[in-house]
Design a protein around this motif. Structure first.
Motif, PDB file in Angstrom:
ATOM      1  N   CYS A 102      95.124  25.685  -5.989  1.00  0.00           N
ATOM      2  CA  CYS A 102      94.378  24.509  -5.556  1.00  0.00           C
ATOM      3  C   CYS A 102      94.316  24.480  -4.035  1.00  0.00           C
ATOM      4  CB  CYS A 102      95.044  23.239  -6.078  1.00  0.00           C
ATOM      5  SG  CYS A 102      94.305  21.708  -5.458  1.00  0.00           S
ATOM      6  N   ILE A 104      94.250  22.509  -0.609  1.00  0.00           N
ATOM      7  CA  ILE A 104      94.733  21.220  -0.132  1.00  0.00           C
ATOM      8  C   ILE A 104      94.480  21.120   1.368  1.00  0.00           C
ATOM      9  CG2 ILE A 104      96.725  19.678   0.029  1.00  0.00           C
ATOM     10  CD1 ILE A 104      97.933  21.032  -2.335  1.00  0.00           C
ATOM     11  N   PHE A 118      95.391  15.610   4.974  1.00  0.00           N
ATOM     12  CA  PHE A 118      95.724  14.703   3.876  1.00  0.00           C
ATOM     13  C   PHE A 118      97.239  14.642   3.667  1.00  0.00           C
ATOM     14  CE2 PHE A 118      96.610  14.362  -0.742  1.00  0.00           C
ATOM     15  CZ  PHE A 118      96.208  13.058  -0.933  1.00  0.00           C
ATOM     16  N   VAL A 158     100.980  11.464  -6.749  1.00  0.00           N
ATOM     17  CA  VAL A 158      99.738  11.553  -5.970  1.00  0.00           C
ATOM     18  C   VAL A 158      99.321  13.007  -5.811  1.00  0.00           C
ATOM     19  CG1 VAL A 158      98.710  11.165  -3.702  1.00  0.00           C
ATOM     20  CG2 VAL A 158     100.128   9.397  -4.727  1.00  0.00           C
ATOM     21  N   LEU A 159     100.272  13.867  -5.461  1.00  0.00           N
ATOM     22  CA  LEU A 159      99.952  15.279  -5.251  1.00  0.00           C
ATOM     23  C   LEU A 159      99.608  15.980  -6.560  1.00  0.00           C
ATOM     24  CD1 LEU A 159     102.603  16.196  -2.557  1.00  0.00           C
ATOM     25  CD2 LEU A 159     100.130  16.167  -2.274  1.00  0.00           C
ATOM     26  N   TRP A 204      96.130  15.165  -7.235  1.00  0.00           N
ATOM     27  CA  TRP A 204      95.260  15.864  -6.277  1.00  0.00           C
ATOM     28  C   TRP A 204      95.097  17.335  -6.673  1.00  0.00           C
ATOM     29  CZ3 TRP A 204      92.841  13.344  -2.279  1.00  0.00           C
ATOM     30  CH2 TRP A 204      92.186  14.133  -1.345  1.00  0.00           C
ATOM     31  N   ALA A 248      92.774  17.814  -9.677  1.00  0.00           N
ATOM     32  CA  ALA A 248      91.402  17.319  -9.569  1.00  0.00           C
ATOM     33  C   ALA A 248      90.383  18.435  -9.825  1.00  0.00           C
ATOM     34  CB  ALA A 248      91.168  16.696  -8.202  1.00  0.00           C
ATOM     35  N   ALA A 266      90.894  13.890 -12.545  1.00  0.00           N
ATOM     36  CA  ALA A 266      92.166  14.563 -12.796  1.00  0.00           C
ATOM     37  C   ALA A 266      92.142  15.158 -14.200  1.00  0.00           C
ATOM     38  CB  ALA A 266      93.329  13.589 -12.651  1.00  0.00           C
ATOM     39  N   TYR A 287      93.887   5.318  -3.656  1.00  0.00           N
ATOM     40  CA  TYR A 287      94.049   6.758  -3.874  1.00  0.00           C
ATOM     41  C   TYR A 287      93.327   7.226  -5.136  1.00  0.00           C
ATOM     42  CZ  TYR A 287      97.499   7.270  -0.148  1.00  0.00           C
ATOM     43  OH  TYR A 287      98.121   7.316   1.082  1.00  0.00           O
ATOM     44  N   LEU A 344      89.744  10.513  -8.450  1.00  0.00           N
ATOM     45  CA  LEU A 344      90.351  10.457  -7.132  1.00  0.00           C
ATOM     46  C   LEU A 344      89.371   9.864  -6.127  1.00  0.00           C
ATOM     47  CD1 LEU A 344      92.085  12.675  -8.639  1.00  0.00           C
ATOM     48  CD2 LEU A 344      92.653  13.492  -6.361  1.00  0.00           C
ATOM     49  N   TYR A 362      88.231  11.832  -2.209  1.00  0.00           N
ATOM     50  CA  TYR A 362      88.470  13.265  -2.397  1.00  0.00           C
ATOM     51  C   TYR A 362      87.350  14.094  -1.769  1.00  0.00           C
ATOM     52  CZ  TYR A 362      89.467  17.661  -4.873  1.00  0.00           C
ATOM     53  OH  TYR A 362      89.744  18.976  -5.185  1.00  0.00           O
ATOM     54  N   THR A 417      87.325  14.067   2.036  1.00  0.00           N
ATOM     55  CA  THR A 417      88.458  14.812   2.596  1.00  0.00           C
ATOM     56  C   THR A 417      88.285  16.315   2.415  1.00  0.00           C
ATOM     57  OG1 THR A 417      89.971  12.972   2.175  1.00  0.00           O
ATOM     58  CG2 THR A 417      90.956  15.139   2.508  1.00  0.00           C
TER      59      THR A 417
END
Length: 386
Positions: free
Chosen positions: A17, A19, A23, A164-165, A168, A171, A187, A226, A242, A245, A248
């Motif tokens: 993923c 990232i 963030f 949260v992570l 993320w 996602a 998600a 979030y 999310l 997203y 970001t």
């Protein structure tokens, strides 16, 4: 009442993923999210966000340290600040845990005041650049293996930050193999179904928390902006989208998520009234509706139901044609009277296709939509019993 469902497709797993570093730094400074938990996903992700892509140098207390790709050097005080621990030994204890899991290796320098760590297998998931240059730490992306994230969240009780992570990392956006991902970043926990619907019981097992705690945390994250969680009645479960997203990750405008649109995409409670009388009090449209000649008769209540649902969804996307008195509509074919004719076709073809065209004025086409419906097995069984 008839219900409809979409066909589920098999989905392949995603190995890693992407990232955004900024963030992660935002999460570090967000004191409203708790970090009390032992999974280590947050701590490992923070270490990855600071790791180098190329060889560079960092000077601490007058000493210059060489930092290779996948490595970083910092003071124990800085590390404790990132991990939000009260004591330095707590931060070092987390490094010990991650080292025992063979995710990192680290050494203490400068009489134990400086930490130099290395992300094991960094080059396998992130490109190591050959040239030397200063490395920016506040922008850019890094890649985290999905398998490592799943291993960490399964190892111990997750904190709010870990959740949260995990959301993320899980996602998925605009993937034809995942239902609802075209509506927004959703998600999806890669269970092979292609359906993002998940129950609190499943999330409770995944994160090592009680169902009540999962419900409380998700509502909190929804309130903090979030996520956007949509719960559906019965045994359908919930869908988690999310927020922020797209802005970001891709620097594009975030989309508005409409629950009715999600329900139609996942085929949840899209029901048509059995009689026209049940919908007389809900006038969905005051505009002219044109029906295909292929049908001998059409139920007005069904047309109004479709137009009302379409109006609710498209209004959130900025399409205001449904409120314009010049709008005219072509719907083909959908009718309560021809339902007996459509069901055998649906049995043979698995799906039935309906078109809705919006006209401005006399004959200027503004937009055309296609509705693909499949009778549910439960509705088929009820018809057979009759």
């Amino acid at each position: 009442m008839p219900e409809y469902q979409l066909q589920i497709k098999q989905v392949v797993d995603y190995p890693r993923c992407r990232i955004y570093r900024e963030f992660i730094h935002k999460l570090i400074n967000d004191r409203s999210i708790r970090i009390n938990g032992g999974s280590g996903l947050f701590h490992f992700t923070v270490l990855c966000s600071y790791a180098n892509f190329r060889t560079s140098y960092r000077r601490i207390d007058g000493i210059s340290y060489t930092v290779s790709p996948g490595e970083w050097v910092c003071t124990v005080k800085e590390l404790s600040c990132w991990f939000r621990t009260r004591f330095h030994r707590q931060a070092l204890s987390m490094l010990d845990t991650l080292q025992k899991q063979h995710l990192i290796s680290y050494t203490l320098l400068g009489r134990g005041n400086v930490v130099k760590y290395k992300i094991l297998h960094w080059a396998r998931h992130n490109s190591a650049l050959e040239y030397n240059a200063p490395c920016q730490k506040d922008t850019g992306f890094f890649f985290l293996p999905v398998s490592v994230a799943l291993e960490l969240v399964s190892s111990a009780r997750c904190s709010e930050m870990d959740i949260v992570l995990d959301l993320w990392v899980s996602a998925v956006y605009n993937d034809t193999q995942v239902q609802g991902s075209d509506v927004g970043p959703v998600a999806y926990f890669r269970n092979g179904t292609g359906n993002p619907l998940v129950s609190y019981t499943e999330l409770s097992c995944r994160w090592g928390l009680s169902r009540a705690t999962v419900c409380r945390i998700l509502k909190k994250l929804d309130g903090l902006g979030y996520i956007s969680i949509m719960s559906f009645p019965g045994r359908h479960g919930s869908v988690i989208y999310l927020q922020n997203y797209l802005s970001t990750m891709f620097e594009i405008s975030d989309v508005l998520i409409d629950k009715e649109e999600v329900a139609m995409t996942l085929n949840i409670h899209l029901e048509l009234p059995e009689t026209a009388e049940t919908e007389k009090s809900h006038s969905a449209s005051e505009h002219e509706v044109i029906v295909s000649d292929a049908l001998s008769s059409v139920s007005k209540s069904h047309i109004e139901t479709i137009l009302r649902k379409m109006a609710d969804i498209l209004s959130t996307q900025g399409i205001s044609c449904f409120s314009c008195p010049l709008s005219r509509y072509k719907l083909y074919p959908l009718s309560d009277d021809c339902w007996e004719e459509l069901i055998p076709r649906a049995r043979g073809k698995s799906t039935a296709h309906f078109g809705l065209t919006i006209l401005c004025g006399t004959n200027t086409s503004i937009a055309t939509f296609e509705l693909t419906l499949t009778p549910s097995e439960e509705h088929e069984n009820r018809r057979n019993l009759k």
